[in-house]
Design a protein around this motif. Structure first.
Motif, PDB file in Angstrom:
ATOM      1  N   LEU A  97      14.839  18.519  34.111  1.00 43.65           N
ATOM      2  CA  LEU A  97      13.904  19.635  34.260  1.00 43.65           C
ATOM      3  C   LEU A  97      12.541  19.082  34.645  1.00 43.65           C
ATOM      4  N   ASP A  98      12.022  19.521  35.783  1.00 42.63           N
ATOM      5  CA  ASP A  98      10.658  19.194  36.194  1.00 42.63           C
ATOM      6  C   ASP A  98       9.782  20.362  35.751  1.00 42.63           C
ATOM      7  N   PHE A  99       9.088  20.176  34.649  1.00 43.15           N
ATOM      8  CA  PHE A  99       8.311  21.251  34.021  1.00 43.15           C
ATOM      9  C   PHE A  99       6.935  21.315  34.687  1.00 43.15           C
ATOM     10  N   GLY A 100       6.671  22.434  35.383  1.00 45.08           N
ATOM     11  CA  GLY A 100       5.421  22.554  36.131  1.00 45.08           C
ATOM     12  C   GLY A 100       5.469  21.797  37.440  1.00 45.08           C
ATOM     13  N   GLY A 101       6.663  21.736  38.031  1.00 39.27           N
ATOM     14  CA  GLY A 101       6.894  20.892  39.208  1.00 39.27           C
ATOM     15  C   GLY A 101       6.354  21.416  40.513  1.00 39.27           C
ATOM     16  N   GLY A 102       5.694  22.561  40.480  1.00 36.80           N
ATOM     17  CA  GLY A 102       4.917  23.099  41.591  1.00 36.80           C
ATOM     18  C   GLY A 102       5.460  22.918  42.982  1.00 36.80           C
ATOM     19  N   PHE A 103       4.980  21.907  43.674  1.00 34.38           N
ATOM     20  CA  PHE A 103       5.255  21.689  45.091  1.00 34.38           C
ATOM     21  C   PHE A 103       6.658  21.131  45.329  1.00 34.38           C
ATOM     22  N   GLY A 104       7.297  20.628  44.270  1.00 32.04           N
ATOM     23  CA  GLY A 104       8.654  20.100  44.414  1.00 32.04           C
ATOM     24  C   GLY A 104       8.728  18.679  44.915  1.00 32.04           C
ATOM     25  N   THR A 105       7.586  18.005  45.011  1.00 36.53           N
ATOM     26  CA  THR A 105       7.567  16.640  45.558  1.00 36.53           C
ATOM     27  C   THR A 105       8.426  15.693  44.738  1.00 36.53           C
ATOM     28  N   LEU A 106       8.207  15.663  43.432  1.00 34.75           N
ATOM     29  CA  LEU A 106       8.966  14.750  42.581  1.00 34.75           C
ATOM     30  C   LEU A 106      10.451  15.074  42.620  1.00 34.75           C
ATOM     31  N   ALA A 107      10.794  16.341  42.568  1.00 36.25           N
ATOM     32  CA  ALA A 107      12.206  16.738  42.600  1.00 36.25           C
ATOM     33  C   ALA A 107      12.877  16.237  43.876  1.00 36.25           C
ATOM     34  N   ARG A 108      12.199  16.369  44.994  1.00 39.56           N
ATOM     35  CA  ARG A 108      12.783  15.918  46.264  1.00 39.56           C
ATOM     36  C   ARG A 108      12.910  14.399  46.318  1.00 39.56           C
ATOM     37  N   ILE A 109      11.949  13.698  45.736  1.00 39.95           N
ATOM     38  CA  ILE A 109      12.034  12.227  45.688  1.00 39.95           C
ATOM     39  C   ILE A 109      13.232  11.796  44.846  1.00 39.95           C
ATOM     40  N   ILE A 110      13.418  12.453  43.691  1.00 37.36           N
ATOM     41  CA  ILE A 110      14.576  12.141  42.846  1.00 37.36           C
ATOM     42  C   ILE A 110      15.871  12.406  43.607  1.00 37.36           C
ATOM     43  N   ALA A 111      15.941  13.557  44.263  1.00 42.76           N
ATOM     44  CA  ALA A 111      17.153  13.936  44.995  1.00 42.76           C
ATOM     45  C   ALA A 111      17.448  12.950  46.123  1.00 42.76           C
ATOM     46  N   ASN A 112      16.418  12.414  46.757  1.00 42.10           N
ATOM     47  CA  ASN A 112      16.622  11.444  47.835  1.00 42.10           C
ATOM     48  C   ASN A 112      17.096  10.092  47.310  1.00 42.10           C
ATOM     49  N   LYS A 113      16.846   9.815  46.040  1.00 40.38           N
ATOM     50  CA  LYS A 113      17.265   8.543  45.442  1.00 40.38           C
ATOM     51  C   LYS A 113      18.644   8.634  44.802  1.00 40.38           C
ATOM     52  N   SER A 114      19.043   9.844  44.416  1.00 36.33           N
ATOM     53  CA  SER A 114      20.348  10.032  43.781  1.00 36.33           C
ATOM     54  C   SER A 114      20.924  11.372  44.188  1.00 36.33           C
ATOM     55  N   GLY A 115      22.165  11.346  44.628  1.00 35.53           N
ATOM     56  CA  GLY A 115      22.785  12.581  45.104  1.00 35.53           C
ATOM     57  C   GLY A 115      23.567  13.332  44.055  1.00 35.53           C
ATOM     58  N   ASN A 116      23.473  12.906  42.775  1.00 34.69           N
ATOM     59  CA  ASN A 116      24.276  13.596  41.754  1.00 34.69           C
ATOM     60  C   ASN A 116      23.467  14.027  40.533  1.00 34.69           C
ATOM     61  N   ILE A 117      22.144  14.119  40.680  1.00 35.25           N
ATOM     62  CA  ILE A 117      21.291  14.600  39.597  1.00 35.25           C
ATOM     63  C   ILE A 117      20.881  16.037  39.904  1.00 35.25           C
ATOM     64  N   GLU A 118      21.195  16.955  38.988  1.00 31.68           N
ATOM     65  CA  GLU A 118      20.759  18.338  39.134  1.00 31.68           C
ATOM     66  C   GLU A 118      19.328  18.463  38.625  1.00 31.68           C
ATOM     67  N   ILE A 119      18.462  19.046  39.430  1.00 30.42           N
ATOM     68  CA  ILE A 119      17.047  19.130  39.078  1.00 30.42           C
ATOM     69  C   ILE A 119      16.599  20.583  39.112  1.00 30.42           C
ATOM     70  N   ASP A 120      16.156  21.081  37.968  1.00 29.95           N
ATOM     71  CA  ASP A 120      15.557  22.406  37.898  1.00 29.95           C
ATOM     72  C   ASP A 120      14.041  22.249  37.871  1.00 29.95           C
ATOM     73  N   ILE A 121      13.352  23.097  38.607  1.00 31.77           N
ATOM     74  CA  ILE A 121      11.890  23.110  38.609  1.00 31.77           C
ATOM     75  C   ILE A 121      11.433  24.385  37.920  1.00 31.77           C
ATOM     76  N   TYR A 122      10.719  24.206  36.811  1.00 29.95           N
ATOM     77  CA  TYR A 122      10.143  25.348  36.111  1.00 29.95           C
ATOM     78  C   TYR A 122       8.669  25.412  36.481  1.00 29.95           C
ATOM     79  N   GLU A 123       8.288  26.463  37.174  1.00 27.77           N
ATOM     80  CA  GLU A 123       6.922  26.593  37.690  1.00 27.77           C
ATOM     81  C   GLU A 123       6.462  28.044  37.518  1.00 27.77           C
ATOM     82  N   PRO A 124       5.441  28.279  36.683  1.00 27.06           N
ATOM     83  CA  PRO A 124       4.954  29.645  36.470  1.00 27.06           C
ATOM     84  C   PRO A 124       4.405  30.308  37.731  1.00 27.06           C
ATOM     85  N   TYR A 125       3.882  29.485  38.667  1.00 28.36           N
ATOM     86  CA  TYR A 125       3.278  30.043  39.883  1.00 28.36           C
ATOM     87  C   TYR A 125       3.941  29.428  41.118  1.00 28.36           C
ATOM     88  N   PRO A 126       5.224  29.712  41.343  1.00 25.14           N
ATOM     89  CA  PRO A 126       5.929  29.090  42.474  1.00 25.14           C
ATOM     90  C   PRO A 126       5.407  29.606  43.807  1.00 25.14           C
TER      91      PRO A 126
END
Length: 262
Positions: A97-126
């Motif tokens: 869970l990327d809490f407050g992950g806003g722009f999604g930068t970190l989530a995309r970096i994680i996804a580019n490094k590993s293809g089997n990690i599920e990443i949820d982004i919780y963002e109050p102001y998406p």
């Protein structure tokens, strides 16, 4: 700085207006903070007397889109996120869970490094642009509520913006499975106006509260931008003790601050 021209026209125009106030368009970190402070002031926000309507308008403002573009082109900011992403991959976790992950930068970096990690982004102001940027990543999704358990939670520069960091921190801990990990980067410092002074005492005592709330402090990430915690207890938080220590922490911090400036 490169800005996508696929933004909504009003967002693009507002970002261009902000950039036009700078000497040139190659934005430094201090200039990015300056622009954020400018918007904060333009909206009439006050970090001592909080007006929730104004605060909400601030966090929905296109300056946060600009900040997202800045992070993706700023070497140090990207380096911090790559360090966190590498750590998450090394932990061999499956649900993040990327809490407050806003722009999604970190989530995309994680996804580019590993293809089997599920990443949820919780963002109050998406933002719609950020959501669109993540659509090519099938294991990334934006979520509107916290209803399941994660192996790992990551939160970068969130708690210094909120009025009750410990309650939000408790909410974060609740989403993590026992023996799971939290990777938290805080900036309890007055670098920009939207960092609330009421939180600055946590700069010295945050790890104490983490321990009281059932976490083990594993240490700093490489680069020392974030701290790694592991959830080792599941017992309910003793809020009476927590709030008493929080009161003492805050009072001590401001007492020392006043006397340092005499």
């Amino acid at each position: 700085m490169q800005i996508s021209n696929t933004l909504a026209s009003e967002e693009y125009q507002e970002i261009q207006r902000l950039l036009a106030t700078l000497p040139d368009k190659s934005v430094s970190l201090s200039q990015m903070w300056q622009l954020m402070d400018q918007v904060w002031d333009d909206l009439g926000c006050d970090n001592l007397i909080l007006d929730q309507e104004k605060i909400t308008a601030f966090y929905k403002h296109p300056v946060w889109l600009l900040n997202g573009f800045f992070i993706e082109q700023h070497e140090v900011s990207l380096q911090h996120r790559h360090i966190i992403a590498d750590l998450i991959v090394q932990l061999s976790v499956k649900h993040v869970l990327d809490f407050g992950g806003g722009f999604g930068t970190l989530a995309r970096i994680i996804a580019n490094k590993s293809g089997n990690i599920e990443i949820d982004i919780y963002e109050p102001y998406p933002n719609n642009f950020a959501i669109e940027e993540c659509k090519d990543y099938p294991l990334i999704q934006f979520v509107h509520n916290l209803h399941k358990k994660y192996d790992c939670l990551v939160s970068t520069d969130v708690l210094e913006h909120v009025t009750d960091p410990l309650q939000i921190f408790e909410n974060m801990i609740e989403t993590v499975s026992l023996n799971g990990y939290l990777i938290i980067a805080n900036c309890f410092r007055p670098v920009i106006k939207c960092h609330l002074p009421s939180t600055f005492h946590f700069r010295y005592t945050f790890n104490l509260f983490a321990r009281l709330m059932g976490l083990k402090v594993l240490g700093k990430c490489k680069g020392k931008h974030a701290t790694i915690y592991q959830k080792i207890h599941k017992r309910p938080t003793n809020w009476k003790i927590i709030r008493t220590i929080e009161y003492l922490s805050q009072k001590t911090y401001f007492y020392i601050l006043r006397h340092l400036h005499k």
